[in-house]
Design an enzyme around this catalytic site. Structure first.
Site, mmCIF file in Angstrom:
data_model
loop_
_atom_site.group_PDB
_atom_site.id
_atom_site.type_symbol
_atom_site.label_atom_id
_atom_site.label_comp_id
_atom_site.label_asym_id
_atom_site.label_seq_id
_atom_site.Cartn_x
_atom_site.Cartn_y
_atom_site.Cartn_z
ATOM 1 N N SER A 38 0.818 -1.216 0.000
ATOM 2 C CA SER A 38 0.000 0.000 0.000
ATOM 3 C C SER A 38 0.847 1.258 0.000
ATOM 4 C CB SER A 38 -0.922 0.008 1.216
ATOM 5 O OG SER A 38 -0.153 0.041 2.389
ATOM 6 N N LYS A 91 1.017 4.408 7.044
ATOM 7 C CA LYS A 91 0.505 5.234 5.951
ATOM 8 C C LYS A 91 1.079 6.635 6.085
ATOM 9 C CE LYS A 91 -2.647 2.191 4.468
ATOM 10 N NZ LYS A 91 -1.816 1.038 4.662
#
Lengths: 168, 165
Positions: A38, A91
């Protein structure tokens, strides 16, 4: 008699080393393996080189940011998942409290004490676009450097998404 | 030359004792139990307004054993530098019915509202509904924000004892 004291002293040393390691990793910095794609191509780019496809990236996570909880746009953070406290996610912070963030459905304002996180690889990233703003209290640390694989050792920079976030 | 070496060796020995002690202190404080001073009106009558010192254990929330009825320390979702003391009223999957305190604000809708607590979240409320900012205002909070479970009050001494349901 002799072996018992040897075993005892080894156990004491292991316990001490374990406690000191735990303290250092809680208060200063720790090393974390990045799983999933990701955050590609920043981490785990999965190119064709042998080292890249063999193992996950290892990054250095610093804990000094948890004293004041002061983050900047573009910081990569490690945080507990809001849906499962045992899972950790990695993230990038795209929005801070007070910012307006545009998703494909609407525009929303990030509430006090929360942040908006997104993975660099928008196509395969489960992030704030799915679970909404993340409370800053769930943040466990900030990623500063890549430590493995050796050809990508270096510091992790800030990337901002100026076109979708309007800061106050 | 030899004097410096022995001084250096003794310095290292003393520093390592201090480092070991501080590390044990940190691990006990974060992973076992700690004393915390809690104050504020939001948990009356369970906790005093001027402050109590309570014993908080940090084991249960790591293994998921904190549930409805427990008094917990929670990192505030509005300001991560603040820690709140509230009671868990509902866990994930439970249905919660609540109304904001009616007499305060006549323009606010005071009919009761219901919602289901989502996965991985808990619903926290102060025992004093009239003076508490809690899940009725900022919604259910993620379980990961829980810092520990309060189980014993140690100060003031005349109200020493366990804090129950």
């Amino acid at each position: 008699m002799g072996t018992l004291s040897v075993v005892w002293s080894i156990a004491k040393n292991c316990l001490t080393v374990g406690v000191i390691t735990l303290t250092v990793s809680d208060l200063f910095a720790s090393i974390v393996a990045v799983r999933g794609a990701s955050m590609s191509p920043t981490f785990n780019p999965k190119t064709n080189t042998l080292l890249d496809s063999l193992s996950d990236d290892r990054v250095l996570v610093e804990k000094f940011c948890l004293r004041k909880y002061k983050f900047s746009h573009g910081d990569v953070i490690v945080f507990c998942s809001p849906y499962d406290h045992k899972e950790k996610h990695l993230k990038r912070i795209v929005g801070l409290p007070g910012d307006w963030v545009g998703t494909i459905y609407d525009v929303l304002k990030i509430p006090e004490g929360h942040c908006w996180v997104e993975g660099d690889n928008s196509a395969s990233s489960i992030d704030s676009r799915s679970f909404g703003p993340v409370p800053l209290g769930l943040v466990e640390g900030r990623v500063t450097h890549i430590l493995w694989p050796p050809h990508r050792i270096g510091s992790v920079g800030r990337k901002t998404a100026q076109n979708r976030v309007s800061s106050s | 030359m030899r004097q410096w070496r022995s001084i250096a060796r003794e310095a290292v020995a003393q520093v390592s004792i201090v480092v070991k002690f501080l590390s044990f202190l940190h691990v006990t404080d974060s992973y076992l139990f700690s004393f915390t001073h809690v104050l504020g009106p939001s948990m009356l009558p369970t906790l005093n307004i001027n402050g109590d010192v309570v014993l908080v254990e940090h084991l249960s929330h790591r293994i998921g054993k904190v549930g409805a009825g427990d008094l917990v320390l929670v990192r505030s979702p509005l300001d991560p530098r603040k820690t709140l003391t509230k009671r868990i009223l509902a866990v994930e999957g439970d249905k919660v019915t609540f109304c904001l305190d009616p007499p305060r604000d006549p323009t606010r809708d005071y009919r009761s509202r219901s919602l289901v607590v989502p996965k991985g979240h808990v619903w926290i409320q102060g025992d004093n509904w009239y003076a508490s900012t809690d899940s009725r205002h900022f919604g259910p909070v993620p379980y990961g924000l829980i810092q520990g479970k309060v189980f014993l009050r140690v100060w003031p001494p005349n109200s020493f004892g366990s804090l129950g349901q």
